[in-house]
Design a protein around this motif. Sequence first.
Motif, mmCIF file in Angstrom:
data_model
loop_
_atom_site.group_PDB
_atom_site.id
_atom_site.type_symbol
_atom_site.label_atom_id
_atom_site.label_comp_id
_atom_site.label_asym_id
_atom_site.label_seq_id
_atom_site.Cartn_x
_atom_site.Cartn_y
_atom_site.Cartn_z
ATOM 1 N N LEU A 176 9.349 11.006 -56.663
ATOM 2 C CA LEU A 176 10.375 9.993 -56.933
ATOM 3 C C LEU A 176 10.458 9.646 -58.407
ATOM 4 O O LEU A 176 11.538 9.466 -58.961
ATOM 5 C CB LEU A 176 10.089 8.723 -56.128
ATOM 6 C CG LEU A 176 10.452 8.755 -54.646
ATOM 7 C CD1 LEU A 176 10.081 7.440 -53.984
ATOM 8 C CD2 LEU A 176 11.926 9.054 -54.429
ATOM 9 N N LEU B 167 19.359 10.331 -56.395
ATOM 10 C CA LEU B 167 19.741 9.932 -55.038
ATOM 11 C C LEU B 167 20.800 8.839 -55.084
ATOM 12 O O LEU B 167 20.720 7.946 -55.925
ATOM 13 C CB LEU B 167 18.509 9.428 -54.281
ATOM 14 C CG LEU B 167 17.351 10.424 -54.173
ATOM 15 C CD1 LEU B 167 16.082 9.717 -53.702
ATOM 16 C CD2 LEU B 167 17.724 11.560 -53.234
ATOM 17 N N SER C 133 16.699 5.445 -54.148
ATOM 18 C CA SER C 133 17.452 5.592 -55.391
ATOM 19 C C SER C 133 17.159 4.461 -56.361
ATOM 20 O O SER C 133 17.005 3.308 -55.968
ATOM 21 C CB SER C 133 18.948 5.606 -55.089
ATOM 22 O OG SER C 133 19.696 5.602 -56.300
ATOM 23 N N ALA C 134 17.075 4.821 -57.639
ATOM 24 C CA ALA C 134 16.925 3.810 -58.692
ATOM 25 C C ALA C 134 18.205 3.680 -59.501
ATOM 26 O O ALA C 134 18.229 3.003 -60.533
ATOM 27 C CB ALA C 134 15.763 4.183 -59.601
ATOM 28 N N ARG D 207 13.178 12.094 -58.803
ATOM 29 C CA ARG D 207 14.212 12.246 -57.774
ATOM 30 C C ARG D 207 14.974 10.944 -57.551
ATOM 31 O O ARG D 207 16.121 10.943 -57.121
ATOM 32 C CB ARG D 207 13.571 12.731 -56.476
ATOM 33 C CG ARG D 207 14.554 13.315 -55.475
ATOM 34 C CD ARG D 207 13.838 13.766 -54.202
ATOM 35 N NE ARG D 207 12.800 14.750 -54.471
ATOM 36 C CZ ARG D 207 11.915 15.173 -53.576
ATOM 37 N NH1 ARG D 207 11.948 14.701 -52.347
ATOM 38 N NH2 ARG D 207 10.993 16.066 -53.895
ATOM 39 N N LYS D 208 14.324 9.821 -57.867
ATOM 40 C CA LYS D 208 14.965 8.531 -57.574
ATOM 41 C C LYS D 208 16.274 8.334 -58.324
ATOM 42 O O LYS D 208 17.124 7.566 -57.880
ATOM 43 C CB LYS D 208 14.008 7.384 -57.908
ATOM 44 C CG LYS D 208 13.672 7.224 -59.388
ATOM 45 C CD LYS D 208 12.664 6.091 -59.596
ATOM 46 C CE LYS D 208 12.345 5.893 -61.079
ATOM 47 N NZ LYS D 208 11.348 4.827 -61.308
ATOM 48 N N TRP D 209 16.432 8.999 -59.464
ATOM 49 C CA TRP D 209 17.683 8.860 -60.225
ATOM 50 C C TRP D 209 18.791 9.742 -59.686
ATOM 51 O O TRP D 209 19.958 9.566 -60.045
ATOM 52 C CB TRP D 209 17.437 9.216 -61.691
ATOM 53 C CG TRP D 209 16.373 8.422 -62.344
ATOM 54 C CD1 TRP D 209 15.117 8.845 -62.685
ATOM 55 C CD2 TRP D 209 16.436 7.042 -62.731
ATOM 56 N NE1 TRP D 209 14.401 7.823 -63.260
ATOM 57 C CE2 TRP D 209 15.185 6.708 -63.304
ATOM 58 C CE3 TRP D 209 17.435 6.068 -62.657
ATOM 59 C CZ2 TRP D 209 14.898 5.441 -63.804
ATOM 60 C CZ3 TRP D 209 17.154 4.803 -63.149
ATOM 61 C CH2 TRP D 209 15.906 4.497 -63.707
#
Lengths: 707, 167
Positions: free
Chosen positions: A403, A321, A339-340, A317-319
Motif C-alpha cells: 500500500l 486505487l 486509497s489515499a 498502491r494506495k495512490w
Amino acid sequence: MKNRNPLLGFVIAGILAAGADCASALTISRLTPPSQLFATNGATSSPMISRFIQGQRFDLQATVRPDAGKTITSVEFKIDGVSVGVANAAPAAGVKTSLVSATAITATAPGSVSASVRGYSNLVAGVRTLTAEATQSDGTKVTATGSFEIVGITQAGRKVKNVIIMLGDGMGASHRTAARIVQNGYAQGKANKKLAMDSFTNTAMIMTASLDTQVTDSAPGMANYVTGNKANSGQEGVWPDDTSDAFDGPRMEYMSEFLARTQGKKLGIVTTADVFDATPAANAIHTSNRGNGTGIVDQFLDDSLRTNLTVLMGGGRKWFLPSGTTFGNGFGGTSFTGSARATGSDYTLSADIQAGWNAAAGAIDTSRNLIADFQTAGWTYAADHTALANAGTPAKLLGLFSLSNMNIAKDKMDGRRGVFPTTSATTTIVQDYGFPDQPMLDEMSTKALQVLDANSPNGFVLMVEGASIDKQAHEMDSTRFMVDTIEFDKAVQKAKDYVDGTGDFAGHAHPDTLVYVTADHECAGAAIIGASKKTDAALQTEIATSGNTVSAVAATLGQPLLRNNVVGTYAEAGFPKYTIAADGYPEAWDPDNKLLIGYGANADRYEDFRTRPYPSNDSQQPGNSVAPLNAYPRNNVGDTSMSSSRPYQLSDGYFITGQVPGTQAVHTGGDIPLTAYGRGAGELGGTIDNTDVFFAVMKAVVGGTTK
Amino acid sequence: MLIKKLSFSVLIVSLFLFGCANQAPKNETKANTALQSATELSFREFYKLPIGPNGLEPTAKLLSLKDKRVHLQGFMVKAEEPVAGIFMVTLVPVNIPEKEDGPSDDLPGATVFVHMPLEDSEKILAFRPGAWDLVGTLQLGAMDESNGRISYVRLLLDQAPVQGAVE
C-alpha cells in the motif's frame, strides 16, 4: 541585481534598505533561475548557481511587488539583452508566458505577481545574463539582473547509451562499510570480499547540499543529480516561487525528460519505498511539495509519453486505487480500497506550463482508477513477486507491491524464511501487513533491466533506490538499515552484471552502459563503533541483568551497565562474523559478538543492541494505563537520585540522549561516496558537487567519452 | 498472535475507566462490563488477506459490525506530528516520520483511526508504547481525517483513554 529606472543606481541602496519585506516598494524580489548575481545585487556572480546543458529546458520567472495601490502590467524577460518573452496576461491555451498573482505573499505584499516564461532553452554555451523588466500601472519600471550558464558539450569519444543510477537513500560511508562487514567479513584486517559497489572502478566524494540548506532532504538530494541544479527542501524538479500552487513552480528539465525528448531514451524507476516518495518522484515529477502523492502518481502516467516512463516499481498502491463514494465494494457506496487519493494532493497544470512543457493538464479526480488507466495505456501490472516473475518482458511494467512503503529487507527475508517476529507470534511481519509475496530489490532490478533492454533501442535511464537504508537509519535500527544496504548491493550487482554480461545477463554484455552508486545524503551520522563483547546468549542475559541500571562503582558511577559491559571498542571489537545463509543474507540477525553502530545525529532513544522484533521500538507490553514519565528521561551519568521513580522506559535498554530534537535521527551534511562503473565512469572523480554529476554524465551521454 | 497472548487480567484500564488510578477496582468493574457488551474484532479480521491487486476488501465480519460496539487490541501509531482528537492504532508497532517522509509510511492497511469523545477532541493523547485495549463504536467508510489521511475504519470512543497517574 535590481535597479529602478530612471533613477538607476541611486535607487539601488533604497531598494536594498527596503528589502523584500516592504509592501509598498516596487521591486523584483525573486528572479529565477537563482543566481548569486541577483542574490548579492551584483556584488558577485560566483559561484555559478544555475547551469544547464545546451538545449535543456527551464522556466524563467520573476516575482514583482508593486507600489501600494498600483498593479504590475507586464514583465519582459531578456537574455543577453534580447527579449525572449513578455508576461502580461493570465495563462492562456498555447501561450508559454503568464502573469499571475503571487498568492503566497499577497497578504503581506498586495498586488504581487509571478511572471513566467515556460520551457525556455538556450544552445549558446557560456554565461548568459537574464534581465527582467517589470512595468507598473503608472508606467514606472523596475529591472533585475541575474545570470546562468549554458555548459557546452563537445563531441568526442563513444557515447553512453544507458544510464543506471543506483541510489542508496541515506547511504554514507559507514552504511556501506557496515554492510561489507556483515555480508563478507574480514580476515586479518582485510575484507574477505568487496561489495559490488566497492568493486566499481571510479570513486568520487559528493557534496550534497541543497539550495536552501547544508543538510538536504531526499527531494532535492535526488533532483540535484538529475537536473544539474539546486532545489529547495521538499521540492522536486522546481525552484522555489511565491505562489501557493504546489504544481506551478518554475521547472528545470530532468535528465530523463531531456534524453527522452532528444534521444528517445526510456525511463525506469524502481524503489522499495512508496513510488510517490521523494527519490523516485524527483526523476520525473515537478512539484514543490513532495507529499502530494495523488498528483505525483497521476503525472507518472499523464506525462509518460513525454518522459518515456516504461518501468515503475515499488510500493504505493494506495495512490493508484480509486477513492470516494463512486467506487466501493458494495457497502453503502463507500470505498474500502485503502486509497489515499485526496483532492488536496491532486494536481492540475496551468495553460502556460502545458504549452511550455507539452505537459498534461491534469485533473482533480480522486475517484480515478489509476491502475486501470495504466493498463489501458498498455502497461502490464504486477501486484506481487509471483506476478512479477511471470510478467515476462512486457512493453511497459507497473509493479505495486504494497500500500505504501514496501516492507524492509530483513522482514521480507524473515517472511521467506517463515520466521516470526516473537516467540508468541504466529504470523510473519509481511503477513501482518497483508503482502507476504514481495520481491527483493535485486529481483525488481533484474526485471526492470530486462524490460528496458527489450524496449529501448535508443537506450534508457534507470534509477533504482534502496529506500529503507535511510528510513531505518532514521529509526536508528541498525540491523534493518544494514540488511537493506545488503539488499541494495545485490541490486547493484545486477546492474554490474548487465554491463558485463554476467549473472542474470550472461552472454549479453552492455559495455555502453554507465552505472553509478551514490546517495542523496547521509542519514543518522551512522558510525561503526565496535562490536559486542558478548555472545548473543550472554547479551540477552546482560540485558535482563543490567537492563537500564547504572554502575554504583565509584570509577563509573551512574554509567549504564549494559553499555559498559557490552560495547567493545578498538581491539575488543575484533572482526564480527556473520554466517551467510543459502539465500544470501545473514543466517542470524544477532550473532555472537555482533557489529555495533552508533549514531551521531540521533534522537533520544533506548539501546539494548539486539534486533527489534518489529520495525519500531516498542515494549509490546500492555499500554493502557501506563503513565507518561514524570520527567524527561535522565542521562545515565551520575544521576541515581531518580532510580525509584522509574526514569527509564522499561525493557528497552538504556537511555541515550539525542543530539537532535524529535523522535527520528536526521540527515547529516557530510560528503558521501559515489562509485562508478562502465562507459564514462572515468568522468566521475574528485570531490564534486551533486550537480556536477549531472554534467559529467550528460557529457558522456550527449557528447561521448573516452574514460 | 502476540496481542492475544496478553492476559486480560493485566489490562487494568480500558477506555471506560472513569477517573484516577486510585479508583481502579471500581473502574475495572465498569471496564469489564463494557468489554462484555462489545464484540471482539481482530485487525486481521478487517480485510481479506493477503491484500489483493485492487486494494482492500472488507470482510463480512467487519461490515457486520458497522455502528456496533467492538473491542480492539493494537498498538498506538507513534506519530511524529500527532494531531488533536484522533490517534491511529494498528496490529503491529509502527512509527510514522511525517516530517521526513509525509504520507510515505509503513502503516498496515488494517489501521483504525480512533476518535476521542467530543469533550476531549482538542486533546493530543501522549504516545505510549505497548498493546492498547480499545472499546468503542465502529464507523466505516472513507473519510478525510484532520491529520491529512483518509480513514476507512474508525473507532468512536465514549471516554478518552486514561493513561494513569503521572508518577
